[in-house]
Design a protein around this motif. Structure first.
Motif, PDB file in Angstrom:
ATOM      1  N   LEU A  48      15.988   6.304  27.717  1.00 26.36           N
ATOM      2  CA  LEU A  48      15.875   6.352  26.256  1.00 26.36           C
ATOM      3  C   LEU A  48      14.443   6.021  25.835  1.00 26.36           C
ATOM      4  N   THR A  49      13.851   6.921  25.059  1.00 25.94           N
ATOM      5  CA  THR A  49      12.524   6.670  24.490  1.00 25.94           C
ATOM      6  C   THR A  49      12.705   6.332  23.017  1.00 25.94           C
ATOM      7  N   LEU A  50      12.062   5.259  22.590  1.00 25.89           N
ATOM      8  CA  LEU A  50      12.172   4.833  21.204  1.00 25.89           C
ATOM      9  C   LEU A  50      10.903   5.217  20.451  1.00 25.89           C
ATOM     10  N   VAL A  51      11.085   5.897  19.326  1.00 24.31           N
ATOM     11  CA  VAL A  51       9.971   6.300  18.467  1.00 24.31           C
ATOM     12  C   VAL A  51       9.996   5.385  17.247  1.00 24.31           C
ATOM     13  N   PRO A  52       8.993   4.543  17.024  1.00 23.29           N
ATOM     14  CA  PRO A  52       9.031   3.654  15.862  1.00 23.29           C
ATOM     15  C   PRO A  52       9.097   4.449  14.556  1.00 23.29           C
ATOM     16  N   GLY A  53      10.009   4.057  13.676  1.00 22.53           N
ATOM     17  CA  GLY A  53      10.179   4.815  12.442  1.00 22.53           C
ATOM     18  C   GLY A  53      10.665   3.978  11.278  1.00 22.53           C
ATOM     19  N   ILE A  54      10.769   4.632  10.145  1.00 20.13           N
ATOM     20  CA  ILE A  54      11.185   3.979   8.895  1.00 20.13           C
ATOM     21  C   ILE A  54      11.719   5.060   7.954  1.00 20.13           C
ATOM     22  N   GLU A  55      12.571   4.696   7.014  1.00 20.71           N
ATOM     23  CA  GLU A  55      12.946   5.603   5.921  1.00 20.71           C
ATOM     24  C   GLU A  55      12.443   4.987   4.617  1.00 20.71           C
ATOM     25  N   PHE A  56      11.426   5.609   4.047  1.00 19.02           N
ATOM     26  CA  PHE A  56      10.822   5.124   2.810  1.00 19.02           C
ATOM     27  C   PHE A  56      11.554   5.688   1.603  1.00 19.02           C
ATOM     28  N   SER A  57      11.728   4.861   0.591  1.00 24.76           N
ATOM     29  CA  SER A  57      12.216   5.327  -0.704  1.00 24.76           C
ATOM     30  C   SER A  57      11.009   5.741  -1.530  1.00 24.76           C
ATOM     31  N   ALA A  58      11.132   6.892  -2.184  1.00 26.66           N
ATOM     32  CA  ALA A  58      10.025   7.407  -2.995  1.00 26.66           C
ATOM     33  C   ALA A  58      10.614   8.063  -4.239  1.00 26.66           C
ATOM     34  N   GLN A  59       9.726   8.537  -5.083  1.00 24.91           N
ATOM     35  CA  GLN A  59      10.156   9.174  -6.313  1.00 24.91           C
ATOM     36  C   GLN A  59       9.438  10.501  -6.443  1.00 24.91           C
ATOM     37  N   TRP A  60      10.168  11.515  -6.801  1.00 25.57           N
ATOM     38  CA  TRP A  60       9.562  12.834  -7.023  1.00 25.57           C
ATOM     39  C   TRP A  60      10.241  13.437  -8.245  1.00 25.57           C
ATOM     40  N   SER A  61       9.404  13.806  -9.220  1.00 19.20           N
ATOM     41  CA  SER A  61       9.934  14.444 -10.417  1.00 19.20           C
ATOM     42  C   SER A  61      11.086  13.602 -11.014  1.00 19.20           C
ATOM     43  N   HIS A  91      13.827  10.520  -0.151  1.00 17.64           N
ATOM     44  CA  HIS A  91      13.555   9.688   1.020  1.00 17.64           C
ATOM     45  C   HIS A  91      12.612  10.390   1.992  1.00 17.64           C
ATOM     46  N   VAL A  92      11.681   9.616   2.524  1.00 14.65           N
ATOM     47  CA  VAL A  92      10.720  10.129   3.495  1.00 14.65           C
ATOM     48  C   VAL A  92      10.868   9.327   4.778  1.00 14.65           C
ATOM     49  N   VAL A  93      11.212  10.007   5.860  1.00 18.64           N
ATOM     50  CA  VAL A  93      11.258   9.338   7.163  1.00 18.64           C
ATOM     51  C   VAL A  93       9.854   9.396   7.767  1.00 18.64           C
ATOM     52  N   GLY A  94       9.353   8.242   8.148  1.00 13.00           N
ATOM     53  CA  GLY A  94       8.065   8.176   8.844  1.00 13.00           C
ATOM     54  C   GLY A  94       8.340   7.954  10.317  1.00 13.00           C
ATOM     55  N   LEU A  95       7.858   8.875  11.152  1.00 13.33           N
ATOM     56  CA  LEU A  95       8.127   8.770  12.591  1.00 13.33           C
ATOM     57  C   LEU A  95       6.845   8.508  13.359  1.00 13.33           C
ATOM     58  N   ASN A  96       6.996   7.828  14.489  1.00 14.76           N
ATOM     59  CA  ASN A  96       5.858   7.546  15.358  1.00 14.76           C
ATOM     60  C   ASN A  96       4.780   6.752  14.618  1.00 14.76           C
ATOM     61  N   ILE A  97       5.229   5.839  13.788  1.00 15.59           N
ATOM     62  CA  ILE A  97       4.306   4.968  13.046  1.00 15.59           C
ATOM     63  C   ILE A  97       3.925   3.766  13.911  1.00 15.59           C
ATOM     64  N   ALA A  98       2.844   3.123  13.527  1.00 15.77           N
ATOM     65  CA  ALA A  98       2.473   1.851  14.147  1.00 15.77           C
ATOM     66  C   ALA A  98       3.133   0.759  13.321  1.00 15.77           C
ATOM     67  N   PRO A  99       4.241   0.155  13.796  1.00 15.03           N
ATOM     68  CA  PRO A  99       5.026  -0.734  12.931  1.00 15.03           C
ATOM     69  C   PRO A  99       4.284  -1.999  12.522  1.00 15.03           C
ATOM     70  N   LEU A 100       3.247  -2.359  13.255  1.00 14.66           N
ATOM     71  CA  LEU A 100       2.550  -3.608  12.943  1.00 14.66           C
ATOM     72  C   LEU A 100       1.224  -3.401  12.215  1.00 14.66           C
ATOM     73  N   SER A 101       0.959  -2.176  11.749  1.00  8.59           N
ATOM     74  CA  SER A 101      -0.347  -1.948  11.112  1.00  8.59           C
ATOM     75  C   SER A 101      -0.425  -2.655   9.754  1.00  8.59           C
ATOM     76  N   ASP A 102      -1.636  -3.088   9.399  1.00  6.74           N
ATOM     77  CA  ASP A 102      -1.850  -3.777   8.125  1.00  6.74           C
ATOM     78  C   ASP A 102      -1.538  -2.852   6.951  1.00  6.74           C
ATOM     79  N   ALA A 103      -1.901  -1.583   7.109  1.00  5.62           N
ATOM     80  CA  ALA A 103      -1.663  -0.606   6.039  1.00  5.62           C
ATOM     81  C   ALA A 103      -0.173  -0.561   5.721  1.00  5.62           C
ATOM     82  N   LEU A 104       0.642  -0.555   6.752  1.00  6.08           N
ATOM     83  CA  LEU A 104       2.085  -0.477   6.553  1.00  6.08           C
ATOM     84  C   LEU A 104       2.611  -1.774   5.933  1.00  6.08           C
ATOM     85  N   ALA A 105       2.113  -2.894   6.395  1.00 12.55           N
ATOM     86  CA  ALA A 105       2.588  -4.193   5.884  1.00 12.55           C
ATOM     87  C   ALA A 105       2.402  -4.277   4.373  1.00 12.55           C
TER      88      ALA A 105
END
Ligand code: AMP
Ligand code: MN
Ligand code: MN
Ligand code: MN
Length: 274
Positions: free
Chosen positions: A55-68, A73-87
């Protein structure tokens, strides 16, 4: 390859702990997994070091967003979970979610459900509160017979306890995913119940903002929908993602590892930065 790139754990509104989710995915034959909790990557801090073989794990998240003025919802895949930008982005999401939970609770109190915030918060534990926690609370106190009924009667869009969404705009959420080194996927496009014209505009604007893929398959869906979403992705130069949107084992329509991409799609994992 059996990919499941959209799943939830107890870090948001799923019922399995991150470790139990990984084990269940492996048992279901999943070889490429992402845990994509709502607006949090807390699951990744809870996982054991050793993952099941194969099993390979791809770090991800489901972001809530607003459009119109709608929630999307936006799924972010292969993110760096510990990045400052994300925090920084996640701190903002947490604030929106907390304030939103208070507004939902105020509506529920007006509908006669005192103590709804405490009840939902208790069920959420350390996760931030979502509508699913309110739904479980309404089931627990006997206000509704089922989880689905809680959305149908109170919490679904346009229902009496639903509130206007105040999430960041789609383009800024896509930018957060990219800043964290990830690939942005427009989640479950059919769930927004848009006309064909509006969905086409959403796909175009998502791509223009830096979005890279469409969730062509979300859980169990009819083949005609899969075909039309695959065509939409191809038309807009978007890759294709696939996920169960797993929340709990009892939801058989969202079982781990069942959904498959149709032949001919460009799989999103081909775009993951090395
Ligand atoms: P939230 O992020 O607080 O807006 O909650 C969204 C979550 O609520 C979804 O990811 C589902 O887990 C759940 N949900 C939303 N709508 C429904 C529905 N109609 N039936 C069942 N669950 C739903
Ligand atoms: Mn959910
Ligand atoms: Mn979603
Ligand atoms: Mn989801």
């Amino acid at each position: 390859m059996i990919a499941d790139l959209h799943t939830h754990s107890t870090a948001s509104d799923g019922t399995l702990s991150p470790a139990a989710l990984v084990a269940a995915a492996a048992a279901a034959g999943v070889t490429l997994l992402s845990i994509t909790d709502h607006d949090t990557v807390a699951a990744y801090a809870e996982l054991p070091d050793a993952l099941p073989a194969g099993l390979t794990l791809v770090p991800g998240i489901e972001f809530s967003a607003q459009w119109s003025r709608r929630g999307v919802h936006v799924v972010g895949l292969n993110i760096a979970p510990l990045s400052d930008a994300l925090a920084a982005a996640l701190e903002g999401q947490r604030r929106v979610r907390t304030e939103r939970a208070e507004r939902i609770a105020a509506r529920l109190v007006r509908l006669g459900f005192d103590g709804a915030l405490d009840g939902a918060a208790r069920l959420a534990g350390s996760a931030s509160i979502g509508r699913a926690h309110f739904a479980r609370h309404l089931v627990e106190r006997g206000a509704v017979g089922t989880f689905a009924e809680a959305f149908d009667r109170y919490l679904g869009n346009g229902k009496p306890a639903a509130v206007g969404e105040r999430w960041p705009e789609l383009a800024s959420i896509v930018a957060h995913v990219r800043d964290a080194g990830g690939t942005a996927v427009l989640a479950h496009p059919a769930k927004y119940k848009l006309t064909h014209t509006k969905l086409d505009r959403l796909a175009r604007e998502f791509r223009a903002a830096g979005g890279e893929a469409l969730e062509v398959v979300s859980g169990r869906q009819v083949p005609a929908l899969t075909r039309s979403l695959a065509a939409l992705a191809a038309q807009h130069g978007l890759a294709a993602s696939v996920g169960s949107d797993f929340h709990q084992p009892e939801q058989h329509w969202a079982a781990l590892g069942r959904a498959r991409l149709p032949a001919g799609c460009e799989p999103v994992w081909a775009r993951f930065a090395a």
